[in-house]
Design an enzyme around this catalytic site. Structure first.
Site, PDB file in Angstrom:
ATOM      1  N   CYS A   1      -3.114   1.654   6.348  1.00 56.75           N
ATOM      2  CA  CYS A   1      -3.540   0.974   7.581  1.00 56.75           C
ATOM      3  C   CYS A   1      -4.144   1.962   8.568  1.00 56.75           C
ATOM      4  O   CYS A   1      -4.913   1.565   9.444  1.00 56.75           O
ATOM      5  CB  CYS A   1      -2.349   0.252   8.200  1.00 56.75           C
TER       6      CYS A   1
ATOM      7  N   THR B   1      -3.311  -9.073   9.405  1.00 56.32           N
ATOM      8  CA  THR B   1      -3.317  -9.821  10.664  1.00 56.32           C
ATOM      9  C   THR B   1      -3.344 -11.333  10.418  1.00 56.32           C
ATOM     10  O   THR B   1      -2.702 -12.106  11.133  1.00 56.32           O
ATOM     11  CB  THR B   1      -4.520  -9.364  11.521  1.00 56.32           C
TER      12      THR B   1
ATOM     13  N   GLU C   1       3.525  -5.139  12.361  1.00 62.01           N
ATOM     14  CA  GLU C   1       2.698  -3.940  12.154  1.00 62.01           C
ATOM     15  C   GLU C   1       1.518  -4.372  11.301  1.00 62.01           C
ATOM     16  O   GLU C   1       1.685  -4.654  10.111  1.00 62.01           O
ATOM     17  CB  GLU C   1       3.492  -2.877  11.381  1.00 62.01           C
TER      18      GLU C   1
ATOM     19  N   GLU D   1       7.541   0.408  15.419  1.00 60.85           N
ATOM     20  CA  GLU D   1       8.469   0.538  14.292  1.00 60.85           C
ATOM     21  C   GLU D   1       8.310   1.859  13.582  1.00 60.85           C
ATOM     22  O   GLU D   1       7.322   2.574  13.773  1.00 60.85           O
ATOM     23  CB  GLU D   1       8.253  -0.608  13.315  1.00 60.85           C
TER      24      GLU D   1
ATOM     25  N   THR E   1      -2.062 -13.018   7.842  1.00 65.01           N
ATOM     26  CA  THR E   1      -0.708 -13.445   7.444  1.00 65.01           C
ATOM     27  C   THR E   1       0.210 -13.464   8.667  1.00 65.01           C
ATOM     28  O   THR E   1       1.021 -14.383   8.832  1.00 65.01           O
ATOM     29  CB  THR E   1      -0.120 -12.482   6.387  1.00 65.01           C
ATOM     30  N   ALA E   2       0.054 -12.449   9.523  1.00 64.61           N
ATOM     31  CA  ALA E   2       0.934 -12.338  10.696  1.00 64.61           C
ATOM     32  C   ALA E   2       0.765 -13.529  11.637  1.00 64.61           C
ATOM     33  O   ALA E   2       1.741 -14.016  12.212  1.00 64.61           O
ATOM     34  CB  ALA E   2       0.629 -11.045  11.437  1.00 64.61           C
TER      35      ALA E   2
ATOM     36  N   ASN F   1       0.809  -1.237   0.000  1.00 61.80           N
ATOM     37  CA  ASN F   1       0.000   0.000   0.000  1.00 61.80           C
ATOM     38  C   ASN F   1       0.834   1.276   0.000  1.00 61.80           C
ATOM     39  O   ASN F   1       0.468   2.251  -0.651  1.00 61.80           O
ATOM     40  CB  ASN F   1      -0.992  -0.029   1.173  1.00 61.80           C
TER      41      ASN F   1
ATOM     42  N   GLY G   1       1.873  -6.006   7.387  1.00 63.27           N
ATOM     43  CA  GLY G   1       0.896  -6.637   6.489  1.00 63.27           C
ATOM     44  C   GLY G   1      -0.375  -6.955   7.253  1.00 63.27           C
ATOM     45  O   GLY G   1      -0.663  -6.361   8.290  1.00 63.27           O
TER      46      GLY G   1
HETATM   47  P1  NDP Z   1      -0.318  -9.318   3.406  1.00 60.72           P
HETATM   48  O1  NDP Z   1      -0.348  -9.748   4.812  1.00 60.72           O
HETATM   49  O2  NDP Z   1      -1.065 -10.076   2.400  1.00 60.72           O
HETATM   50  O3  NDP Z   1       1.183  -9.250   2.863  1.00 60.72           O
HETATM   51  C1  NDP Z   1       2.206  -8.502   3.509  1.00 60.72           C
HETATM   52  C2  NDP Z   1       3.549  -9.034   3.058  1.00 60.72           C
HETATM   53  O4  NDP Z   1       3.684 -10.375   3.540  1.00 60.72           O
HETATM   54  C3  NDP Z   1       3.709  -9.133   1.544  1.00 60.72           C
HETATM   55  O5  NDP Z   1       5.042  -8.883   1.193  1.00 60.72           O
HETATM   56  C4  NDP Z   1       3.335 -10.577   1.271  1.00 60.72           C
HETATM   57  O6  NDP Z   1       3.871 -11.049   0.058  1.00 60.72           O
HETATM   58  C5  NDP Z   1       3.967 -11.252   2.470  1.00 60.72           C
HETATM   59  N1  NDP Z   1       3.428 -12.577   2.789  1.00 60.72           N
HETATM   60  C6  NDP Z   1       2.223 -13.123   2.457  1.00 60.72           C
HETATM   61  N2  NDP Z   1       2.127 -14.386   2.928  1.00 60.72           N
HETATM   62  C7  NDP Z   1       3.284 -14.648   3.585  1.00 60.72           C
HETATM   63  C8  NDP Z   1       3.801 -15.776   4.284  1.00 60.72           C
HETATM   64  N3  NDP Z   1       3.107 -16.893   4.423  1.00 60.72           N
HETATM   65  N4  NDP Z   1       5.036 -15.697   4.830  1.00 60.72           N
HETATM   66  C9  NDP Z   1       5.760 -14.564   4.722  1.00 60.72           C
HETATM   67  N5  NDP Z   1       5.346 -13.465   4.050  1.00 60.72           N
HETATM   68  C10 NDP Z   1       4.123 -13.499   3.502  1.00 60.72           C
HETATM   69  O7  NDP Z   1      -0.759  -7.780   3.440  1.00 60.72           O
HETATM   70  P2  NDP Z   1      -0.966  -6.837   2.193  1.00 60.72           P
HETATM   71  O8  NDP Z   1       0.269  -6.782   1.357  1.00 60.72           O
HETATM   72  O9  NDP Z   1      -2.263  -7.193   1.586  1.00 60.72           O
HETATM   73  O10 NDP Z   1      -1.044  -5.415   2.936  1.00 60.72           O
HETATM   74  C11 NDP Z   1      -2.203  -4.915   3.476  1.00 60.72           C
HETATM   75  C12 NDP Z   1      -2.229  -5.136   4.980  1.00 60.72           C
HETATM   76  O11 NDP Z   1      -1.130  -4.505   5.597  1.00 60.72           O
HETATM   77  C13 NDP Z   1      -3.454  -4.517   5.602  1.00 60.72           C
HETATM   78  O12 NDP Z   1      -3.996  -5.377   6.556  1.00 60.72           O
HETATM   79  C14 NDP Z   1      -2.898  -3.280   6.278  1.00 60.72           C
HETATM   80  O13 NDP Z   1      -3.677  -2.797   7.323  1.00 60.72           O
HETATM   81  C15 NDP Z   1      -1.559  -3.745   6.715  1.00 60.72           C
HETATM   82  N6  NDP Z   1      -0.668  -2.610   6.963  1.00 60.72           N
HETATM   83  C16 NDP Z   1      -0.300  -2.298   8.246  1.00 60.72           C
HETATM   84  C17 NDP Z   1       0.495  -1.190   8.510  1.00 60.72           C
HETATM   85  C18 NDP Z   1       0.923  -0.824   9.894  1.00 60.72           C
HETATM   86  O14 NDP Z   1       1.891  -0.057  10.034  1.00 60.72           O
HETATM   87  N7  NDP Z   1       0.294  -1.316  10.945  1.00 60.72           N
HETATM   88  C19 NDP Z   1       0.947  -0.329   7.426  1.00 60.72           C
HETATM   89  C20 NDP Z   1       0.491  -0.755   6.121  1.00 60.72           C
HETATM   90  C21 NDP Z   1      -0.277  -1.859   5.918  1.00 60.72           C
HETATM   91  P3  NDP Z   1       3.031 -11.008  -1.323  1.00 60.72           P
HETATM   92  O15 NDP Z   1       2.137  -9.806  -1.278  1.00 60.72           O
HETATM   93  O16 NDP Z   1       4.084 -10.896  -2.328  1.00 60.72           O
HETATM   94  O17 NDP Z   1       2.287 -12.288  -1.349  1.00 60.72           O
END
Ligand code: NDP
Length: 483
Positions: free
Chosen positions: A283, A229, A249, A464, A231-232, A151, A227
């Site tokens: 986010c 929640t 985050e 962070e 995925t986390a 994003n 990313g």
């Molecule tokens: P995702 O959780 O889908 O992906 C985040 C990152 O993790 C990407 O690089 C993705 O790769 C990678 N990823 C996906 N699956 C795995 C895995 N199994 N193991 C390791 N890495 C993995 O989030 P989005 O990219 O869709 O981002 C949007 C989300 O991020 C929203 O929920 C948003 O709120 C949050 N966010 C939070 C922020 C904060 O500071 N709190 C700031 C900005 C966003 P790939 O995309 O290449 O599959």
């Protein structure tokens, strides 16, 4: 423009891969780049380069590391327009926004950490009774695994890379596969700035393959993830057997609490921006607006009027307030929430399904949607609980301060909130009671990197993108000397 072919950046060199995945321009819906489909092998190569580089980078004086970071900042600033255009192509956001926010912030990230390390001090304590002196030292952790979303591609990637390398770590970063081109361009700058080979490595690919390989790599003791929640949660499970340092985050479901005495001339334009800028894909974007009942109808009328004026269109045009959403799948997901609202009996006050969106030829297949305001929602509507992460916001009235606080807290997330009132005591009282990492009172997105940033509840673990994050990227040791 010919199709862009991205390669991994390992040990200071651009390394081609055997297989690639397509990357779509969100504004046209067409493939514009090929991204390496990296996996275990590429991650192994990058980690090995980072381990070797750690031996010399980690012992360099802070002054020398600082100079390299400052050089990166200067070079990035000199190429701001070019990189902003690439980021817009990657992500769909308006070019003006990338020029005004994303890239300047990426520059700032490098400058802040370059200077912070020069002013860092150790703690000490004298124990008179036993005749001993204690002091602390901080050391870098090792190879940092950095995983960032799509994003705010460079903003978020650099708010991990900068503190990690400033404090003497080396990094292997995996940006989102949907926004890899701008990150790849940044690697040219790393070389030009004199970053020693192996200090910063970027491996491109999808999360479940390249990301997962990084998370479970035994020689990567630290993972910083931004990313979703869901995925986390998976990532925490994968990393658990290795006892890694983790910083997460995550998502948000951020409320705006607006009292009737708020300065509406400031509150309404700011809340429109906090709901819809970057297509609502921040986010920290507002997605639930609670308005005190005496002001509800007036607020809503003006809010809808002004939202309808926002132009959705070609990201290259300065007049476009909003560009395209990141992907076809994400657009469907966001529109799906509007459908859920309709099924639940809510009112779509403007936007999706209500107002037309006329797009010019050339971007007709892009992933656009109008900013959407939803009212008359059920108390437990999914739209008030789940992260939509798009240009959709819900407006709900409230009667008392206690009710507003209860509603604001009635979600699993706890990232950020805004509070609007001219009553200073109420501002402090309400801000204190909302369970989030950051409260913006009578403003939004004003960030001071000296202050902690991060989420509570399901919005994350750790702090962070702030000076405090240097604690995460270092190990602190106490040395006690008996005199
Ligand atoms: P995702 O959780 O889908 O992906 C985040 C990152 O993790 C990407 O690089 C993705 O790769 C990678 N990823 C996906 N699956 C795995 C895995 N199994 N193991 C390791 N890495 C993995 O989030 P989005 O990219 O869709 O981002 C949007 C989300 O991020 C929203 O929920 C948003 O709120 C949050 N966010 C939070 C922020 C904060 O500071 N709190 C700031 C900005 C966003 P790939 O995309 O290449 O599959």
């Amino acid at each position: 423009m010919a199709e862009v072919v991205v390669s991994n950046f390992i040990n200071g060199s651009f390394v081609p891969t055997s297989s690639y995945i397509p990357s779509f321009d969100p504004s046209t819906g067409k493939v514009w780049a090929k991204i390496p489909d990296s996996g275990q092998d590429e991650i192994n190569m990058a980690v090995s380069a980072a381990q070797t580089a750690f031996k010399t980078w980690s012992v360099k004086p802070a002054e020398e590391r600082s100079k390299v970071l400052m050089k990166i900042a200067d070079l990035l600033e000199s190429r701001l327009a070019e990189i902003a255009e690439l980021e817009s192509r990657d992500q769909g956001k308006p070019v003006w926004l990338a020029k005004a926010v994303d890239i300047p912030r990426a520059v700032y990230n490098f400058r802040v950490f370059a200077t912070s390390i020069l002013h860092d001090t150790n703690r000490s304590s004298v124990m008179d009774a036993v005749g001993a002196v204690n002091y602390t030292v901080r050391d870098p952790v090792g190879v940092a695994g950095l995983i960032s979303p799509w994003n705010l591609p460079l903003y978020l990637l650099t708010f991990k890379i900068a503190p990690a390398i400033a404090t003497g770590n080396t990094v292997v970063a995996k940006p989102s596969e949907m926004t890899s081109v701008s990150a790849w361009k940044l690697c040219e700058i790393f070389n030009e700035a004199g970053v020693p080979p192996g200090v910063i490595n970027l491996v491109f690919g999808v999360g479940p393959k390249a990301g997962e390989a990084l998370v479970v790599h035994p020689d990567v003791p630290l993972i910083s993830f931004t990313g979703g929640t869901v995925t986390a949660k998976r990532l925490r499970t994968s990393a658990a057997p290795f006892c890694k340092k983790l910083s997460l985050e995550l998502g948000g479901k951020n409320p705006a609490v607006i009292f009737a005495d708020a300065d509406m001339d400031k509150c309404i334009p700011t809340t429109i921006r906090s709901s819809f800028v970057n297509q609502g894909e921040i986010c920290l974007c507002t997605s639930r607006i609670y308005v005190e009942r005496p002001a509800y109808q007036t607020f809503l009328k003006k809010f809808i009027e002004e939202t309808k004026k926002l132009k959705v269109g070609n990201p290259k045009e300065d007049s476009s307030f909003m560009g395209a959403l990141i992907s076809k799948e994400h657009l469907e997901k966001v529109k799906g929430y509007v459908k859920i609202g309709v099924e639940e009996g809510a009112t779509i006050s403007c936007g999706e399904g209500v107002d037309t969106l006329d797009l010019p030829a050339g971007i007709k297949d892009g992933y656009f949607m109008r900013p959407t305001v939803i009212t008359d929602l059920k108390e437990n509507s999914r739209l008030l609980k789940e992260e939509i992460f798009g240009p959709v916001t819900c407006v709900v009235p409230f009667d008392t301060e206690e009710e507003a606080i209860m509603k604001a807290n009635d979600v699993q997330y706890g990232l950020a909130a805004t509070v609007w009132t001219q009553d200073v005591s109420r501002l402090h009282r309400v801000s204190r009671k909302i369970q989030v990492g950051t409260v913006w009172a009578n403003c939004w997105l004003v960030r001071d990197l000296n202050m902690p940033f991060g989420g509570m509840k399901d919005s994350g673990i750790g702090r962070e993108g702030c000076v405090e994050s240097m604690d995460f990227y270092t190990e602190q040791k106490t040395i006690c000397i008996k005199l």
